[in-house]
Every structure is written in structure tokens, then in C-alpha cells.
Design a protein around this motif. Structure first.
Motif, PDB file in Angstrom:
ATOM      1  N   TYR A  60      36.149  -0.586  56.211  1.00 43.65           N
ATOM      2  CA  TYR A  60      35.046   0.308  55.877  1.00 43.65           C
ATOM      3  C   TYR A  60      34.957   0.555  54.370  1.00 43.65           C
ATOM      4  O   TYR A  60      33.876   0.580  53.797  1.00 43.65           O
ATOM      5  N   VAL A  61      36.100   0.706  53.723  1.00 44.51           N
ATOM      6  CA  VAL A  61      36.122   0.965  52.284  1.00 44.51           C
ATOM      7  C   VAL A  61      35.620  -0.252  51.504  1.00 44.51           C
ATOM      8  O   VAL A  61      35.045  -0.108  50.424  1.00 44.51           O
ATOM      9  N   LEU A  62      35.804  -1.451  52.049  1.00 44.00           N
ATOM     10  CA  LEU A  62      35.319  -2.646  51.370  1.00 44.00           C
ATOM     11  C   LEU A  62      33.803  -2.645  51.185  1.00 44.00           C
ATOM     12  O   LEU A  62      33.294  -3.313  50.291  1.00 44.00           O
ATOM     13  N   HIS A  63      33.095  -1.894  51.992  1.00 42.37           N
ATOM     14  CA  HIS A  63      31.634  -1.800  51.838  1.00 42.37           C
ATOM     15  C   HIS A  63      31.258  -1.129  50.528  1.00 42.37           C
ATOM     16  O   HIS A  63      30.170  -1.320  50.032  1.00 42.37           O
ATOM     17  N   PHE A  64      32.157  -0.351  49.972  1.00 43.72           N
ATOM     18  CA  PHE A  64      31.888   0.367  48.723  1.00 43.72           C
ATOM     19  C   PHE A  64      32.528  -0.317  47.512  1.00 43.72           C
ATOM     20  O   PHE A  64      32.555   0.254  46.429  1.00 43.72           O
ATOM     21  N   LYS A  65      33.009  -1.529  47.677  1.00 44.04           N
ATOM     22  CA  LYS A  65      33.755  -2.221  46.634  1.00 44.04           C
ATOM     23  C   LYS A  65      32.919  -2.424  45.357  1.00 44.04           C
ATOM     24  O   LYS A  65      33.407  -2.198  44.266  1.00 44.04           O
ATOM     25  N   ASP A  66      31.688  -2.833  45.473  1.00 45.71           N
ATOM     26  CA  ASP A  66      30.869  -3.147  44.314  1.00 45.71           C
ATOM     27  C   ASP A  66      29.910  -2.021  43.942  1.00 45.71           C
ATOM     28  O   ASP A  66      28.982  -2.228  43.173  1.00 45.71           O
ATOM     29  N   LYS A  67      30.097  -0.854  44.460  1.00 40.77           N
ATOM     30  CA  LYS A  67      29.179   0.248  44.174  1.00 40.77           C
ATOM     31  C   LYS A  67      29.750   1.208  43.166  1.00 40.77           C
ATOM     32  O   LYS A  67      30.872   1.351  42.950  1.00 40.77           O
TER      33      LYS A  67
END
Length: 67
Positions: A60-67
């Protein structure tokens, strides 16, 4: 039955990112004469499911990797 639920919960919490110790609960139940093989199974299932929660949180945290 409640003691096994307590062991499962403590093992589950210990395997997640929360600081918790399941060894104290396991030791207490061993002192009460509970069958060790059953305690190991319950604690192992709790630890495994806690690790699955950590894995899911990592995905789930990987979804925010490039934000």
C-alpha cells in the motif's frame, strides 16, 4: 479458549509494526500447563498473519512512492 485468543492477539501485534511482546503471554500459558504444541501453532498463525499485514502495508505504501 480466551487464553489462546490472547496469545494469538499478542503474537499478531508483535509481528506488526506495533511494539509488543508475545513471549510473556506464551511463557505464562506454558506455566499454566497448556500443551506446548498447541501454543506454538496458535502463536505461529498469529505471527504469520501479522507478517501478512506488514506485507500488505508495504504494498500500500508503494502507491505513494513517487508522490
Amino acid at each position: 479458549m480466551l487464553s489462546y485468543l490472547l496469545l494469538f492477539s499478542s503474537a499478531f501485534l508483535a509481528a506488526t509494526v506495533l511494539p509488543f511482546y508475545s513471549e510473556f503471554v506464551l511463557f505464562g500459558l506454558l506455566q499454566q500447563g497448556e500443551p506446548p504444541w498447541l501454543l506454538v501453532i496458535v502463536a505461529s498463525v498469529g505471527n504469520t498473519l501479522g507478517a501478512v499485514v506488514n506485507w500488505w502495508l508495504g504494498i500500500y505504501v508503494l502507491h505513494f512512492k513517487d508522490k
